[in-house]
Write a protein that holds these residues in place. Sequence first.
Motif, PDB file in Angstrom:
ATOM      1  N   LEU A  78       0.838  -1.211   0.000  1.00 32.64           N
ATOM      2  CA  LEU A  78       0.000   0.000   0.000  1.00 32.64           C
ATOM      3  C   LEU A  78       0.870   1.258   0.000  1.00 32.64           C
ATOM      4  O   LEU A  78       0.576   2.228  -0.690  1.00 32.64           O
ATOM      5  CB  LEU A  78      -0.939   0.000   1.211  1.00 32.64           C
ATOM      6  N   GLN A  79       1.951   1.205   0.761  1.00 36.85           N
ATOM      7  CA  GLN A  79       2.870   2.352   0.802  1.00 36.85           C
ATOM      8  C   GLN A  79       3.500   2.563  -0.577  1.00 36.85           C
ATOM      9  O   GLN A  79       3.628   3.694  -1.042  1.00 36.85           O
ATOM     10  CB  GLN A  79       3.955   2.090   1.857  1.00 36.85           C
ATOM     11  N   GLU A  80       3.854   1.449  -1.214  1.00 38.31           N
ATOM     12  CA  GLU A  80       4.454   1.528  -2.553  1.00 38.31           C
ATOM     13  C   GLU A  80       3.466   2.163  -3.528  1.00 38.31           C
ATOM     14  O   GLU A  80       3.835   3.017  -4.330  1.00 38.31           O
ATOM     15  CB  GLU A  80       4.809   0.109  -2.990  1.00 38.31           C
ATOM     16  N   ARG A  81       2.211   1.762  -3.430  1.00 38.74           N
ATOM     17  CA  ARG A  81       1.189   2.319  -4.318  1.00 38.74           C
ATOM     18  C   ARG A  81       0.968   3.794  -4.031  1.00 38.74           C
ATOM     19  O   ARG A  81       0.734   4.583  -4.940  1.00 38.74           O
ATOM     20  CB  ARG A  81      -0.128   1.560  -4.140  1.00 38.74           C
ATOM     21  N   PHE A  82       1.050   4.119  -2.760  1.00 28.69           N
ATOM     22  CA  PHE A  82       0.887   5.526  -2.379  1.00 28.69           C
ATOM     23  C   PHE A  82       2.054   6.348  -2.938  1.00 28.69           C
ATOM     24  O   PHE A  82       1.863   7.425  -3.501  1.00 28.69           O
ATOM     25  CB  PHE A  82       0.830   5.635  -0.854  1.00 28.69           C
ATOM     26  N   ASP A  83       3.265   5.794  -2.805  1.00 29.49           N
ATOM     27  CA  ASP A  83       4.457   6.504  -3.285  1.00 29.49           C
ATOM     28  C   ASP A  83       4.439   6.706  -4.791  1.00 29.49           C
ATOM     29  O   ASP A  83       4.929   7.710  -5.295  1.00 29.49           O
ATOM     30  CB  ASP A  83       5.731   5.741  -2.879  1.00 29.49           C
TER      31      ASP A  83
ATOM     32  N   GLN B 236       5.010   0.771  12.428  1.00 28.42           N
ATOM     33  CA  GLN B 236       6.226   0.232  11.811  1.00 28.42           C
ATOM     34  C   GLN B 236       6.479   0.919  10.466  1.00 28.42           C
ATOM     35  O   GLN B 236       7.613   1.273  10.142  1.00 28.42           O
ATOM     36  CB  GLN B 236       6.066  -1.286  11.617  1.00 28.42           C
ATOM     37  N   ASN B 237       5.406   1.122   9.711  1.00 30.13           N
ATOM     38  CA  ASN B 237       5.545   1.774   8.406  1.00 30.13           C
ATOM     39  C   ASN B 237       6.044   3.210   8.561  1.00 30.13           C
ATOM     40  O   ASN B 237       6.910   3.659   7.809  1.00 30.13           O
ATOM     41  CB  ASN B 237       4.195   1.751   7.684  1.00 30.13           C
ATOM     42  N   ILE B 238       5.514   3.898   9.563  1.00 31.36           N
ATOM     43  CA  ILE B 238       5.955   5.283   9.824  1.00 31.36           C
ATOM     44  C   ILE B 238       7.450   5.279  10.144  1.00 31.36           C
ATOM     45  O   ILE B 238       8.228   6.058   9.600  1.00 31.36           O
ATOM     46  CB  ILE B 238       5.145   5.881  11.000  1.00 31.36           C
ATOM     47  N   VAL B 239       7.846   4.371  11.013  1.00 35.62           N
ATOM     48  CA  VAL B 239       9.250   4.279  11.423  1.00 35.62           C
ATOM     49  C   VAL B 239      10.143   3.963  10.217  1.00 35.62           C
ATOM     50  O   VAL B 239      11.176   4.602  10.012  1.00 35.62           O
ATOM     51  CB  VAL B 239       9.401   3.201  12.525  1.00 35.62           C
ATOM     52  N   GLY B 265       5.390  -2.560  28.046  1.00 35.84           N
ATOM     53  CA  GLY B 265       6.676  -3.074  27.573  1.00 35.84           C
ATOM     54  C   GLY B 265       6.570  -3.649  26.175  1.00 35.84           C
ATOM     55  O   GLY B 265       7.545  -4.179  25.641  1.00 35.84           O
ATOM     56  N   GLY B 266       5.410  -3.566  25.561  1.00 32.87           N
ATOM     57  CA  GLY B 266       5.202  -4.096  24.209  1.00 32.87           C
ATOM     58  C   GLY B 266       5.984  -3.288  23.179  1.00 32.87           C
ATOM     59  O   GLY B 266       5.968  -2.064  23.224  1.00 32.87           O
ATOM     60  N   ILE B 267       6.661  -4.005  22.297  1.00 33.49           N
ATOM     61  CA  ILE B 267       7.417  -3.326  21.238  1.00 33.49           C
ATOM     62  C   ILE B 267       6.453  -3.032  20.089  1.00 33.49           C
ATOM     63  O   ILE B 267       5.893  -3.952  19.490  1.00 33.49           O
ATOM     64  CB  ILE B 267       8.601  -4.194  20.767  1.00 33.49           C
ATOM     65  N   LEU B 268       6.241  -1.756  19.813  1.00 34.74           N
ATOM     66  CA  LEU B 268       5.271  -1.356  18.788  1.00 34.74           C
ATOM     67  C   LEU B 268       5.898  -1.331  17.399  1.00 34.74           C
ATOM     68  O   LEU B 268       5.220  -1.581  16.403  1.00 34.74           O
ATOM     69  CB  LEU B 268       4.699   0.025  19.127  1.00 34.74           C
ATOM     70  N   ALA B 269       7.158  -1.006  17.348  1.00 39.04           N
ATOM     71  CA  ALA B 269       7.876  -0.996  16.065  1.00 39.04           C
ATOM     72  C   ALA B 269       9.354  -1.154  16.351  1.00 39.04           C
ATOM     73  O   ALA B 269       9.844  -0.695  17.389  1.00 39.04           O
ATOM     74  CB  ALA B 269       7.613   0.308  15.327  1.00 39.04           C
ATOM     75  N   GLY B 564       7.113  11.087  15.708  1.00 40.54           N
ATOM     76  CA  GLY B 564       6.133  11.434  16.746  1.00 40.54           C
ATOM     77  C   GLY B 564       4.893  12.086  16.170  1.00 40.54           C
ATOM     78  O   GLY B 564       3.763  11.752  16.559  1.00 40.54           O
ATOM     79  N   GLU B 565       5.100  12.978  15.214  1.00 35.65           N
ATOM     80  CA  GLU B 565       3.959  13.682  14.617  1.00 35.65           C
ATOM     81  C   GLU B 565       3.024  12.696  13.885  1.00 35.65           C
ATOM     82  O   GLU B 565       1.811  12.713  14.080  1.00 35.65           O
ATOM     83  CB  GLU B 565       4.479  14.739  13.640  1.00 35.65           C
ATOM     84  N   LYS B 566       3.642  11.849  13.082  1.00 32.40           N
ATOM     85  CA  LYS B 566       2.826  10.879  12.326  1.00 32.40           C
ATOM     86  C   LYS B 566       2.188   9.842  13.249  1.00 32.40           C
ATOM     87  O   LYS B 566       1.041   9.449  13.053  1.00 32.40           O
ATOM     88  CB  LYS B 566       3.691  10.186  11.271  1.00 32.40           C
ATOM     89  N   ALA B 567       2.970   9.400  14.251  1.00 31.40           N
ATOM     90  CA  ALA B 567       2.452   8.377  15.174  1.00 31.40           C
ATOM     91  C   ALA B 567       1.285   8.931  15.984  1.00 31.40           C
ATOM     92  O   ALA B 567       0.310   8.214  16.247  1.00 31.40           O
ATOM     93  CB  ALA B 567       3.567   7.893  16.091  1.00 31.40           C
TER      94      ALA B 567
END
Lengths: 122, 593
Positions: A78-83, B236-239, B265-269, B564-567
Amino acid sequence: MSTNRRRHANAIPIASFVTWAFVGIIACVGGLGYVWTKNQLYTTGTEIKMLERELADLRNKNEVALSKISQLSSTAKLQERFDTGFIKLVPITNEHIVVLSNGAAPQNKGELRSISNQGGNE
Amino acid sequence: MNRTARTRALTTCCLLASCYTAFSFRLVQLQVTQHDEYAARAAETHVNRQTIYARRGVIQDVHGEPLAQNEPVRTVIADGTLIKDREALADVLAPALGLERSLVLEKVSREVYSKTHKKNVPVPYIVLKKDVAESVVSGIQDQLAERKMRGVFFEQETTRVYPNGHMLCHVLGYVNGENVGVDGVEKTMEQFLRGHDGFRYTERDRTGKEIVPYRGQEKEARNGCNLRLTIDMGLQNIVEQELDAAIKQFRPKSATVILMNPKTGGILAMANRPNFNLNVQDKVPLDYRRNRALSDMVEPGSTFKIVTAAAALTERIVRPTTMINCENGFMASCKLRDHHPYADLSVNDILVKSSNIGVAKLAIQLGDQKFYEYVRRFGFGERSGVSLPGEISGIVHPPHRWSKISITRMPMGQEVAATPLQVASAMCVIANGGQLMMPQIVQDILDEEGHVITHFAPQEIRRVASQDATNAVRNALVDVVSPKGTAALARVAGFKVAGKTGTAQKYDEKTRLPSHEKYVVSFLGFMPAEDPAFVALVLFDEAQAKPGQNYGGLVAAPVFSRIGEKAARYLGLVPSPEEPTGSIMAGQNSRDR
């Protein structure tokens, strides 16, 4: 020789004949039944095998389809399509968001926020 | 009857009796005495143990997005003994399998010497190609059926597919050719993911066809359990996006970003660079495969000052307002310098200005043993216990191995080696009010229908610091991310952010001195400061920043700000009414450590 004795001597043993015929028929039917059952067993076995193969094929096709769907709807795709501009979304920047928050209201409780876009076409 | 005739009859009877006795004996021998042996021999020829392969479990993110799954593939096998026209078969198979025609022809023409036939015979089992897609196989099957060709079979197998390719590669790990996990969650959760193969005993006739009515014992395969991770693919995608952008800008040797939920303690990304594509990982160098968030040791630098401050405040040696003399930037007794000269600073300002002398004095007041105790209580020097392979414990020397100046160097993050995950976990302590939580990557184990079999509840390892102390450190960290602090560029419009920059010089192996060119720069923060939704660590090793700009506040902090802004938008965080939403200006202090 009396009449009665002759009659007895030439009489057809119907009861015995019927008994043997019955035994014969039973044996024949039993035999045929056995052969038919055996044949049915093999035929059903072949059918079971065929259905199993068909089911396995369908399962495989289903898994392949699921895998393709997952790949096409994955975050990366989806990110690829967005890009590449396939999904035509315009990112809303901070300048275009007005946050109307009530200072007195308790925060961070997942309550609804009043948000409006400044630019209607953005 | 005369004697001769009687003798003959008797002899014949005896012979017949002996004969039948012998037959009976042999019959008993075959059917009773040696029954098992012959039954086994017969079974060897006709009975076949067919394995029913278990399906490997699927790995999902916290919202159920598949991250690792299975795709059925086939292995194309040729039986040379059944092939009549090899040339024609090669014409069909070569283009469909994407192989050279000559190679296919060579393979299907192979012969071996048979002792039974005393001559060369075609090979009955030739692997032509593995991992062939189902669609290709059905095409080949159609062509073979149309041309009435025999001798080609397709064995069912599965291959592991990672829909997101590069994303989360170090966390997920991968499997080997036998579908056994060799890295990441695939390895640590192997016992749950793999399932248990079943079996079925079948009988075959002399042509090799299965006789279905004579099926023997059967045991269903038990498919592997599915896993739900704590990872949120949105975050994860934002990161990943922001990390890629930063990599283009700063071209560091390596980089790590970790997002954690401080309450659980959960790892989010979790993302590292360099990375690799999980679907094409045959020729990836080993160095690319390492999860640097757990297996790399770095000097935490100034981010470690939070440990010293929290320890001193918990022990009530100082209060946030206690003034400490910072010796105007140079502490002669231990040759310790500050980036800017400060006379007296409060404990709060020691963190805001990142004074090395200030934290050194706090540690001296604590004492060697007490300071060491707190360092260990924050989780440094021990494995966190996260369900990921390759985690190291880092290095924290006990006081008896310290030099005279260790007590002044360790509080500012020198002489300590920690993994990025340990550093992020330490900040979680400040963010959640003093509890050290076990970093968690697996949230649930699910059955095939998606029902939860096991839920991994958040696990508190120990209470490390008092609520008052962590609140005081938090307030100081909010000031760090203000125009007067060292991390103004980490601000997120509309939100109160708390954080600490870190800039550690790397050891130059040539000069055996701290390098003035190679740095590990980082920013460690959380937001919203009042009720943290996540803690984030952004760390770059040897970033190629402009001269004089290779600092955590200038390199890592802006990346935190963008993440931070996107998250915040993604998580729907409510902005703080007190925080301005305008543009952010960096102060001169961003160059501080």
